[in-house]
Design an enzyme around this catalytic site. Sequence first.
Site, PDB file in Angstrom:
ATOM      1  N   CYS A 115       0.937  -0.701  -0.069  1.00 55.13           N
ATOM      2  CA  CYS A 115       0.324  -0.223   0.146  1.00 55.13           C
ATOM      3  C   CYS A 115       0.569   1.122  -0.184  1.00 55.13           C
ATOM      4  O   CYS A 115       1.813   1.503   0.714  1.00 55.13           O
ATOM      5  CB  CYS A 115      -0.134  -0.023   1.543  1.00 55.13           C
ATOM      6  SG  CYS A 115      -1.722   1.453   1.663  1.00 55.13           S
ATOM      7  N   HIS A 150      -8.581   3.286  -0.405  1.00 52.42           N
ATOM      8  CA  HIS A 150      -9.564   2.779  -1.941  1.00 52.42           C
ATOM      9  C   HIS A 150      -8.221   2.161  -2.534  1.00 52.42           C
ATOM     10  O   HIS A 150      -7.046   2.927  -2.996  1.00 52.42           O
ATOM     11  CB  HIS A 150      -9.878   3.788  -2.045  1.00 52.42           C
ATOM     12  CG  HIS A 150     -10.571   3.343  -3.516  1.00 52.42           C
ATOM     13  ND1 HIS A 150     -11.447   2.943  -3.456  1.00 52.42           N
ATOM     14  CD2 HIS A 150      -9.775   3.689  -4.609  1.00 52.42           C
ATOM     15  CE1 HIS A 150     -12.091   2.334  -4.712  1.00 52.42           C
ATOM     16  NE2 HIS A 150     -11.285   2.989  -5.324  1.00 52.42           N
ATOM     17  N   CYS A 208      -7.205  -5.140 -18.885  1.00 57.97           N
ATOM     18  CA  CYS A 208      -8.725  -4.238 -18.580  1.00 57.97           C
ATOM     19  C   CYS A 208      -7.519  -2.777 -18.491  1.00 57.97           C
ATOM     20  O   CYS A 208      -8.740  -2.177 -18.336  1.00 57.97           O
ATOM     21  CB  CYS A 208      -9.076  -4.406 -16.914  1.00 57.97           C
ATOM     22  SG  CYS A 208      -8.230  -4.640 -16.062  1.00 57.97           S
ATOM     23  N   ASP A 252     -14.351 -12.472 -12.350  1.00 60.81           N
ATOM     24  CA  ASP A 252     -14.411 -12.795 -13.922  1.00 60.81           C
ATOM     25  C   ASP A 252     -12.591 -12.946 -13.299  1.00 60.81           C
ATOM     26  O   ASP A 252     -11.944 -12.609 -14.822  1.00 60.81           O
ATOM     27  CB  ASP A 252     -15.132 -11.448 -14.733  1.00 60.81           C
ATOM     28  CG  ASP A 252     -14.437 -10.643 -14.685  1.00 60.81           C
ATOM     29  OD1 ASP A 252     -13.651 -10.028 -13.875  1.00 60.81           O
ATOM     30  OD2 ASP A 252     -14.240  -9.600 -15.010  1.00 60.81           O
ATOM     31  N   ARG A 273     -10.579 -10.752  -9.906  1.00 58.64           N
ATOM     32  CA  ARG A 273      -9.843 -10.230 -10.306  1.00 58.64           C
ATOM     33  C   ARG A 273      -9.984  -9.143  -9.522  1.00 58.64           C
ATOM     34  O   ARG A 273     -10.199  -8.718  -9.537  1.00 58.64           O
ATOM     35  CB  ARG A 273      -9.948  -9.837 -12.118  1.00 58.64           C
ATOM     36  CG  ARG A 273      -9.382  -9.038 -12.203  1.00 58.64           C
ATOM     37  CD  ARG A 273      -9.715  -8.444 -13.594  1.00 58.64           C
ATOM     38  NE  ARG A 273     -10.832  -7.535 -14.137  1.00 58.64           N
ATOM     39  CZ  ARG A 273     -11.382  -6.915 -14.073  1.00 58.64           C
ATOM     40  NH1 ARG A 273     -11.028  -5.622 -14.472  1.00 58.64           N
ATOM     41  NH2 ARG A 273     -13.197  -7.303 -14.611  1.00 58.64           N
ATOM     42  N   CYS A 326      -4.930   1.453   6.955  1.00 58.88           N
ATOM     43  CA  CYS A 326      -4.939   2.550   7.004  1.00 58.88           C
ATOM     44  C   CYS A 326      -6.112   3.010   6.253  1.00 58.88           C
ATOM     45  O   CYS A 326      -6.266   3.795   6.382  1.00 58.88           O
ATOM     46  CB  CYS A 326      -3.848   2.804   5.761  1.00 58.88           C
ATOM     47  SG  CYS A 326      -3.792   3.062   4.222  1.00 58.88           S
ATOM     48  N   HIS A 382     -11.144  -2.613  -6.891  1.00 56.53           N
ATOM     49  CA  HIS A 382     -12.438  -3.816  -6.986  1.00 56.53           C
ATOM     50  C   HIS A 382     -12.051  -4.832  -7.020  1.00 56.53           C
ATOM     51  O   HIS A 382     -10.564  -5.255  -8.075  1.00 56.53           O
ATOM     52  CB  HIS A 382     -13.097  -3.329  -7.349  1.00 56.53           C
ATOM     53  CG  HIS A 382     -14.094  -1.010  -7.238  1.00 56.53           C
ATOM     54  ND1 HIS A 382     -13.532  -0.559  -7.957  1.00 56.53           N
ATOM     55  CD2 HIS A 382     -15.265  -1.581  -6.680  1.00 56.53           C
ATOM     56  CE1 HIS A 382     -14.130   0.695  -6.943  1.00 56.53           C
ATOM     57  NE2 HIS A 382     -15.152   0.095  -6.492  1.00 56.53           N
ATOM     58  N   CYS A 404      -7.233  -1.280   1.669  1.00 58.26           N
ATOM     59  CA  CYS A 404      -6.025  -1.609   2.467  1.00 58.26           C
ATOM     60  C   CYS A 404      -6.578  -1.618   4.119  1.00 58.26           C
ATOM     61  O   CYS A 404      -7.254  -0.828   5.044  1.00 58.26           O
ATOM     62  CB  CYS A 404      -4.935  -0.602   2.298  1.00 58.26           C
ATOM     63  SG  CYS A 404      -3.935  -1.489   4.215  1.00 58.26           S
ATOM     64  N   CYS A 424      -8.788  -6.097  -9.387  1.00 60.75           N
ATOM     65  CA  CYS A 424      -8.065  -5.052  -9.790  1.00 60.75           C
ATOM     66  C   CYS A 424      -7.906  -3.896  -9.263  1.00 60.75           C
ATOM     67  O   CYS A 424      -8.493  -2.905  -8.598  1.00 60.75           O
ATOM     68  CB  CYS A 424      -9.533  -4.700 -10.542  1.00 60.75           C
ATOM     69  SG  CYS A 424      -9.865  -3.656 -12.444  1.00 60.75           S
ATOM     70  N   CYS A 441       0.295   3.297   3.303  1.00 63.81           N
ATOM     71  CA  CYS A 441       1.086   2.957   5.164  1.00 63.81           C
ATOM     72  C   CYS A 441       2.041   1.649   4.659  1.00 63.81           C
ATOM     73  O   CYS A 441       2.935   1.423   5.659  1.00 63.81           O
ATOM     74  CB  CYS A 441      -0.174   1.986   5.431  1.00 63.81           C
ATOM     75  SG  CYS A 441      -0.484   0.510   5.098  1.00 63.81           S
TER      76      CYS A 441
END
Length: 163
Positions: A78, A133, A96, A140, A148, A130, A136, A127, A150, A81
């Site tokens: 991350c 974001h 993707c 699939d 997956r 901390c 997602h 995470c 992503c 952190c």
Amino acid sequence: MKRTTIILLLVCSVNYITSNAQDLNKNSKYEFIDMKKTNEAWKKELSDDEYRVLREKATEAPFSGEYNLHFEQGNYSCSGCGTELFSSDGKFDAGCGWPSFVKPVNSDVIETKIDNTLGRTRTEILCRACGGHLGHVFNDGPVETGLRYCVNSLSLDFKKKED
């Protein structure tokens, strides 16, 4: 009488939530970051783009991220952190436009939440240490897990595996 009952219920709820959060920290091998860090503190530690992704849940443009087509051996952590999140062993090219992984290094490092933005339901990944974001997770992915993960490159740092 109703007011007393409501106050008692509120006190019990707060105690329950607090004790469960403490148990989560005690039972995990990961050290959790203080989730009360201010936005100002995060802004001092992160670049503007990292802040937008990690703290404001933005998404970097597809095919623009440093780690999209990055396949060196090592680990991804991350960028907020430093918690190790993914291994290059589980990375694959999903086509993707974002780095994709079949699984985290350990299920303790990722938290999921339902995300109903953009007019559809998705599963957000954060995470756990901390609250940053990451992206997602979708169902699939490759046969190994069917998932997956992503992830935004801006939410990751990479440490090359030493030979």
